[in-house]
Design an enzyme around this catalytic site. Structure first.
Site, PDB file in Angstrom:
ATOM      1  N   ASN A   9      37.070  -4.606  -1.704  1.00 26.90           N
ATOM      2  CA  ASN A   9      37.698  -5.755  -1.080  1.00 26.90           C
ATOM      3  C   ASN A   9      36.978  -6.063   0.275  1.00 26.90           C
ATOM      4  OD1 ASN A   9      39.532  -7.492   0.102  1.00 26.90           O
ATOM      5  ND2 ASN A   9      41.140  -6.000   0.308  1.00 26.90           N
ATOM      6  N   TRP A  10      36.325  -7.118   0.253  1.00 27.25           N
ATOM      7  CA  TRP A  10      35.548  -7.183   1.556  1.00 27.25           C
ATOM      8  C   TRP A  10      36.136  -7.921   2.740  1.00 27.25           C
ATOM      9  CZ3 TRP A  10      30.191  -9.839   0.010  1.00 27.25           C
ATOM     10  CH2 TRP A  10      29.571  -8.853  -1.015  1.00 27.25           C
ATOM     11  N   LYS A  11      37.462  -8.154   2.182  1.00 26.31           N
ATOM     12  CA  LYS A  11      38.508  -8.901   3.384  1.00 26.31           C
ATOM     13  C   LYS A  11      37.759  -9.993   4.318  1.00 26.31           C
ATOM     14  CE  LYS A  11      40.897  -4.704   3.658  1.00 26.31           C
ATOM     15  NZ  LYS A  11      41.728  -3.702   4.407  1.00 26.31           N
ATOM     16  N   HIS A  93      48.413  -8.678  -1.337  1.00 28.53           N
ATOM     17  CA  HIS A  93      47.621  -7.510  -0.405  1.00 28.53           C
ATOM     18  C   HIS A  93      48.789  -7.271   0.754  1.00 28.53           C
ATOM     19  CE1 HIS A  93      45.380  -5.532   2.414  1.00 28.53           C
ATOM     20  NE2 HIS A  93      44.548  -5.167   1.306  1.00 28.53           N
ATOM     21  N   GLU A  95      48.090  -7.179   3.664  1.00 27.13           N
ATOM     22  CA  GLU A  95      47.656  -8.044   4.779  1.00 27.13           C
ATOM     23  C   GLU A  95      48.330  -9.575   4.612  1.00 27.13           C
ATOM     24  OE1 GLU A  95      43.737  -6.812   4.843  1.00 27.13           O
ATOM     25  OE2 GLU A  95      44.259  -4.870   5.470  1.00 27.13           O
ATOM     26  N   GLU A 165      48.613   0.419  -2.925  1.00 27.53           N
ATOM     27  CA  GLU A 165      48.056   0.599  -1.487  1.00 27.53           C
ATOM     28  C   GLU A 165      49.226   0.940  -0.261  1.00 27.53           C
ATOM     29  OE1 GLU A 165      43.711  -1.504  -1.423  1.00 27.53           O
ATOM     30  OE2 GLU A 165      45.370  -2.823  -0.706  1.00 27.53           O
ATOM     31  N   GLY A 171      42.635   1.380   6.144  1.00 27.59           N
ATOM     32  CA  GLY A 171      41.968   0.844   7.329  1.00 27.59           C
ATOM     33  C   GLY A 171      42.302   1.955   8.481  1.00 27.59           C
ATOM     34  N   SER A 210      41.821   3.770   2.740  1.00 23.98           N
ATOM     35  CA  SER A 210      41.009   4.715   3.277  1.00 23.98           C
ATOM     36  C   SER A 210      40.097   5.617   2.091  1.00 23.98           C
ATOM     37  CB  SER A 210      41.630   5.279   4.078  1.00 23.98           C
ATOM     38  OG  SER A 210      41.777   4.674   5.272  1.00 23.98           O
ATOM     39  N   GLY A 232      37.009  -0.958   3.654  1.00 21.88           N
ATOM     40  CA  GLY A 232      35.893  -0.585   4.449  1.00 21.88           C
ATOM     41  C   GLY A 232      34.616  -0.017   3.871  1.00 21.88           C
TER      42      GLY A 232
END
Ligand code: PGA
Length: 248
Positions: A9-11, A93, A95, A165, A171, A210, A232
């Site tokens: 997941n590159w966000k 997600h 976020e 998650e 992160g 992470s 990440g």
């Protein structure tokens, strides 16, 4: 036997240059038994699907609209993603839930749109630190999952992937221990088993938060952890490939 899945997941990271460099590094590898997916930001999906067409790497989007089409400025529909050659879509997600107040019902509506467009929804669930400390982890993740289990048909559920998650691990460099993650994965799988035992046996449950080369193997060897949703570390080809190796 469930096939392991390693998803990056590159966000909101990347550039055309990064897409070319990173994806070419991944393409230089031999396919292994684990399936590999990347979730670049919308503007790079077309570049990624072209570069990866016919390869062992699939492309997913990070969200889709809950509407089918119409006057929804800035939204991107599931059908548009499918039209680009995208196969998967991340939904719910943390976020999105945190910064866009996305609710379980919206996630369900998006999942229905994704399924109708033949996309595979990768639905994220997870508790915040406050919820974990209050002993509410099970309640939260089961509520998030049950919204889907109650509404989608068995055939639809067969296509769904779930990512656990824990929000406190995303992160932050804090990772759930393999035992903590396994406990939640087993709980989620047991909830699916109440709907259908075969579905529970085949459904993929990814862990995210992470995940790094040094902790991936111990997480991925747990019986109910079928892969990783990696933020990440997925932006660095060497780290992402090391995690893929750990999934073998
Ligand atoms: P992280 O992100 O690996 O950077 O913690 C995971 C995710 O949010 O999907």
């Amino acid at each position: 036997m469930r096939q392991k899945l390693v998803a990056g997941n590159w966000k909101m990271h990347g550039s055309q240059r990064l897409v070319t460099d990173l994806l070419n590094k991944l393409l230089n590898q031999q396919p292994l038994s684990a399936k590999v997916l990347v979730f670049p930001p919308y503007p790079y999906l077309s570049q990624a699907t072209k570069l990866l067409a016919g390869s062992f790497i699939g492309v997913g989007a990070q969200d889709c609209s809950q509407a089918e089409e119409g006057a929804y400025t800035s939204e991107v529909s599931a059908a548009m993603l499918a039209d680009l050659g995208v196969s998967h879509v991340l939904l719910g997600h943390s976020e999105r839930r945190q910064y866009h107040a996305e609710t379980d019902t919206q996630v369900l509506e998006k999942a229905k749109r994704a399924l109708a467009a033949n996309l595979i929804p990768v639905v994220c669930v997870g508790e915040t630190l406050a919820e974990r400390e209050a002993g509410a982890t099970a309640e939260v993740v089961l509520r998030q999952l049950t919204t889907l289990l109650d509404d989608l048909s068995l055939d639809e559920l067969k296509k769904v992937v779930v990512a656990y998650e824990p929000v406190w691990a995303i992160g932050t460099g804090l990772t759930a221990t393999p035992e903590q993650a396994q406990e939640v994965h087993a709980l989620l799988r047991a909830a699916v088993a109440k709907v259908d035992k075969d579905l529970a046996a085949s459904m993929l449950f990814l862990y995210g938060g992470s995940m790094k080369p040094d902790n991936a193997a111990s997480l991925l060897e747990m019986p109910d952890i079928d892969g990783g949703l990696i933020g990440g570390a997925s932006l660095d080809a060497d780290q992402f490939l090391a995690i893929r190796k750990a999934a073998e």
